[in-house]
Each structure stands twice: as structure tokens, then as C-alpha cells.
Design a protein around this motif. Sequence first.
Motif, short mmCIF file in Angstrom:
data_model
loop_
_atom_site.label_atom_id
_atom_site.label_comp_id
_atom_site.label_asym_id
_atom_site.label_seq_id
_atom_site.Cartn_x
_atom_site.Cartn_y
_atom_site.Cartn_z
N PHE A 111 0.84 -1.21 0.00
CA PHE A 111 0.00 0.00 0.00
C PHE A 111 0.87 1.25 0.00
O PHE A 111 0.61 2.22 -0.69
N PHE A 116 3.65 5.91 -2.71
CA PHE A 116 4.88 6.60 -3.10
C PHE A 116 5.02 6.67 -4.61
O PHE A 116 5.45 7.67 -5.17
N ALA A 117 4.64 5.57 -5.29
CA ALA A 117 4.79 5.53 -6.74
C ALA A 117 3.90 6.54 -7.44
O ALA A 117 4.13 6.88 -8.59
N LEU A 118 2.85 7.01 -6.75
CA LEU A 118 2.00 8.04 -7.35
C LEU A 118 2.52 9.44 -7.06
O LEU A 118 1.91 10.43 -7.44
N GLY A 119 3.63 9.51 -6.34
CA GLY A 119 4.23 10.81 -6.06
C GLY A 119 3.82 11.39 -4.72
O GLY A 119 3.97 12.59 -4.50
N ALA A 120 3.31 10.54 -3.83
CA ALA A 120 2.91 11.04 -2.51
C ALA A 120 4.14 11.20 -1.62
O ALA A 120 5.11 10.46 -1.74
N GLN A 124 1.94 12.39 3.53
CA GLN A 124 0.66 12.12 2.84
C GLN A 124 0.33 10.63 2.91
O GLN A 124 -0.81 10.24 3.15
N LYS A 128 -2.99 9.38 4.68
CA LYS A 128 -4.10 8.94 3.83
C LYS A 128 -4.16 7.44 3.62
O LYS A 128 -5.19 6.92 3.20
N PHE B 81 8.84 13.93 -6.21
CA PHE B 81 7.39 13.66 -6.19
C PHE B 81 6.77 13.97 -7.55
O PHE B 81 5.87 13.27 -8.00
N ARG B 84 7.75 11.08 -9.92
CA ARG B 84 6.92 9.88 -9.79
C ARG B 84 5.52 10.12 -10.34
O ARG B 84 4.81 9.17 -10.68
N LYS B 85 5.12 11.37 -10.42
CA LYS B 85 3.85 11.68 -11.06
C LYS B 85 3.99 11.48 -12.57
O LYS B 85 3.07 10.99 -13.23
N PHE B 97 -5.75 0.31 -2.80
CA PHE B 97 -5.91 0.68 -1.40
C PHE B 97 -7.22 0.12 -0.88
O PHE B 97 -8.16 -0.06 -1.65
N LYS B 99 -9.87 1.14 -0.08
CA LYS B 99 -10.81 2.26 -0.18
C LYS B 99 -11.78 1.93 -1.31
O LYS B 99 -11.65 0.88 -1.94
N TYR B 107 -7.10 9.11 -5.64
CA TYR B 107 -6.02 9.30 -4.66
C TYR B 107 -4.89 10.18 -5.20
O TYR B 107 -4.50 11.16 -4.58
N GLY B 108 -4.38 9.81 -6.37
CA GLY B 108 -3.24 10.55 -6.93
C GLY B 108 -3.60 12.00 -7.23
O GLY B 108 -2.79 12.90 -7.06
N LYS B 110 -5.81 13.79 -5.60
CA LYS B 110 -5.92 14.53 -4.35
C LYS B 110 -4.56 14.86 -3.75
O LYS B 110 -4.37 15.95 -3.23
N ILE B 111 -3.62 13.92 -3.81
CA ILE B 111 -2.32 14.25 -3.23
C ILE B 111 -1.59 15.30 -4.06
O ILE B 111 -0.70 15.96 -3.56
N HIS B 112 -1.99 15.44 -5.33
CA HIS B 112 -1.37 16.50 -6.12
C HIS B 112 -2.24 17.75 -6.16
O HIS B 112 -2.23 18.50 -7.13
N GLU B 113 -3.02 17.90 -5.08
CA GLU B 113 -3.70 19.18 -4.82
C GLU B 113 -4.77 19.54 -5.84
O GLU B 113 -5.02 20.72 -6.08
N ARG B 160 -5.50 4.00 -11.69
CA ARG B 160 -4.97 4.86 -10.64
C ARG B 160 -3.69 5.56 -11.12
O ARG B 160 -3.48 6.74 -10.85
N ALA B 161 -2.85 4.80 -11.84
CA ALA B 161 -1.63 5.39 -12.37
C ALA B 161 -1.94 6.38 -13.50
O ALA B 161 -1.30 7.42 -13.61
N VAL B 164 -3.18 10.48 -12.87
CA VAL B 164 -2.32 11.65 -12.67
C VAL B 164 -1.60 12.05 -13.96
O VAL B 164 -0.71 12.89 -13.94
#
Lengths: 231, 251
Positions: A111, A116-120, A124, A128, B81, B84-85, B97, B99, B107-108, B110-113, B160-161, B164
Motif C-alpha cells: 500500500f 509513493f509511486a504516485l508521487g505522494a 501524505q 491517507k 514527487f 513519480r507523477k 488501497f 478504499k 487518490y493521486g 488529491k495528493i497533487h492538490e 490509478r496510475a 495523474v
Amino acid sequence: MTEGGIFPALIGTFLLSTGAILFALPLGVLAAIYLKEYAGAKKWVRIIRIGINNLAGVPSVVFGLFGLAIFVKLFGFGVSVLSGSLTLGILILPVIIRASEEAIDSVPSSFKEASFALGATKWQTIRKVVLPTALPGILTGAILSLGRAAGETAPILFTAATFYTRHLPESPFREVMALPYHIYALMTEGTKPEFQVPIAYGTALVLLLLVFAVNFIAIIIRSRMRRKRKW
Amino acid sequence: MVNKIIIKELNLCFAKNHVLKNIDISIPEKLITAIMGPSGCGKSTFLRCLNRMNDLIEGTKISGSLLIDEKDIYSDSIDIFDLRKRVGMVFQKPNPFPKSIFENVAYGLKIHEIKDKGTISEKVEKALRDANLWDEVKDRLSSSALDLSGGQQQRLCIARALAVEPEIILFDEPASALDPISSARLEELLEELKKNYTIVIVTHNLQQAARISDWTAFLMLGELIEFNKTEKIFTAPQDKRTENYLTGKFG
């Protein structure tokens, strides 16, 4: 002493143990996050761990004395709900830290990798992914220690509990009655033992039922969590 | 043909293990490049250099140059970061996840604002469509991702990948935990994705590499033995070791 029922004591116990959780849960969870995710494997971290484990084995009356010296005297909170809650909070802190550490440990590393791989960032990811996944485990630990805090007498002996009052505390700086201490008082003080002893037994029954109910809730949460868990 | 990733003299050590040795390779844009080789040859480690996931392992030392769009991704000015995006990753075992389906894809974002709800749901829908999953899940976006089948979970991880909007997607043996039908669907999806993305896929399934990739690299014991167009590698390998591997003399 035989008048007035146990309502003030019941409320007192409720206030003391929720106060203890309000103090110990955030602190314990943050400590667990720090130890698991940031501290690494340094030598002094090992020493802190040993300290936490030993803290869990310290006799509760010693916590009572500590609370008297620090919260009641040094901080000047007096014999009060606040002092008692903080003392009970310290008592259950090691249990909460350990439960939270275990819960954080059980979050699969896949998880975290995905996050991390998504850039978190690390924070974060913790906020999350790690914490929401670990939450049921953390809550189970917290509720079990709530039961523990409700049943303890020694830590509140010098810090919060009063012998007898008909009133509920008006502020966190007032003293309260509490179920375990009430039992102790009924059995050791007073002038009418023939009336007091049955009341003490009755109070003990109420306290037992209360602790049992709290632990039962924890067991339900844990079994639901196991059923829902699919990773 | 443009080279999206250019790697020169890449060396990587985990503590005392010299895992990748002097690798020179240029990976073309918007094509599928397969990395194959026997277990333990450093395929996954190589892949994880491209989005700096190896940084998470303590004691990793890396040298050489690794350029994406002519910029060294190991230079100090790179925001890891953001990197990785731009370089997404799909793992060997589907790892959604715990979720809801929607939250997984969002998810991706949201973490990128990205905060606007309309934008988020648009992008989630697009990502799910691009991952060929939309029709199967559109009526239950709020149910748990863990209730999906393995193949669906893996496509969810791809969505998910994709959400972003990366430029490169790394696949680490994405079909190895899937049944043959799900695996075939995944291969179809890869074919579609290469129109818009540069794809690098690690596999030890030779047939899969032959079917889907345009270029193939053969790695052995941390060295790049051969890198060529896929049909050349499979029909006329230049190196004896590649030939032995392809004909099943070892593996």
C-alpha cells in the motif's frame, strides 16, 4: 455515605476515563508513528522502546504518586478531574503506543509503495493510507485501555477522587467521585458498615458490567475488522 | 523515433551487492519496451531506477546518468514527487488501497492538490475508461476496490496510475498474478496505452514479451546482454546467451 446513589461516581468514572483517552490517544498514536516511520533503528530508539515496555509494568500506585507530584502540586491543577485524567492517561499511554505500533506494522508495504509511486510524500502516505488502514487496530487498543482506565483506583487516589459528594464537578479543576474509589471508601471508612458493604458490592457489580461492556465493544470492532480485511 | 529515456553507464549497488552493471540503453517514446531475463537478474531493480523507488531502500548507491526528456532524474534539481507523477508504476501483485473504487483512482489527484470535485470525477471517469474498466464498475464506484476480481484490481491500479496523467508507465510483471483471460485483456490494454504513453514492462514470460513489445532488452546477472527490436531478438539473437535463454537452455 449511604445516601445519594452512585450517579456522581458513575459520571466521575466516565469523565476520568474519557479524559485519559483524549490525552493518551493522540499522543500515543503520534509516538507510534514516529517510532515506526521516522525513528529508524538507532540505539536510543531501542532504549525508548525498552522504556515504553517497562512503563507498562510500573505499579499503578506509583503513577498515582507521580500524578500527585507533577499534576496536582507542580502544575497546580489540584486534586481534580484534570489531574486524574492526565495520570490515567500516562498509565495507559504505553498500551496505546504498543497497540498503535502493531496496527501500523500490519499495514502491507505494498500500500505504501503504491502511494509513493504516485508521487505522494511520506506524510501524505501516513495520513491517507497508513492511518486509515491501521485505524480499527488503534481503536481496539484505545477502547481496551478505556476499560483499564475506568477500573483503576490507585492512580486517582491522590489525584482526582473524593470521598463523598452529592454534586457533579462544575469544572475540570474540581474533584470527583469515581466507582473504584467509591468501593474502597465504602469498605474502609464510614460508620455504618452493615449498610455500606451491600452498596459496595452493588457498585462493584456496576463497575464490572461497565468494564465488560467496554471490552465487548472492542471485541466486536476487532472481529468486524478481521472479517472486512482482505489483504 | 524519439528516445524518451536515455541511460548511460548505470551502476547500482545494494550494500555490497553490485546489482546493475554498466547499463547503456535508450528507450523509445510511445512504444512498448520489454525487459526480460532470468529471476534475480535485476529487471525489477532496473525498472525502479526509472521512478527512483530504489531511493526508499537504505544503502542503495547509484551512478551513471539516467535522462528522461534529456534531464538527469538523479540531479539535485529534480523534484522526486513530480518525477513519480510523470513516471507511473503498476506492480506485480494488484495493490489497490482498501478504499472505494472511486477513491483509489482519485487518490493521486488529491495528493497533487486537485480539489475541484467536478474535475476529479471527470478525470476518474476518463482514467477508468482508458483502463477498460469503466463499464464494469460505473454502477458501483463507491464499493470497496477489494471486492473486484484480480484482473479488475490490476486494471484499477492502471487507472490509478493513469489518473495523474503520466508520460511513462512502468509495469513490473503485471500479469504474473492473473489468470490467462485477465492476462489477455491486460495485453490488449497495453496495446491501446502505447498510443499515448511510453511503456516499459518487466516480464519473464517470453511469449508475452514477443507478443506485445516493440523493443526487447535481455538482462542477465545485472548486465544488459542485448537490446534490439523485438522481432530481431526473437528471430536472430546476436548473443549466444540470449539464444540459450530463448530456446530454454536455462531460465
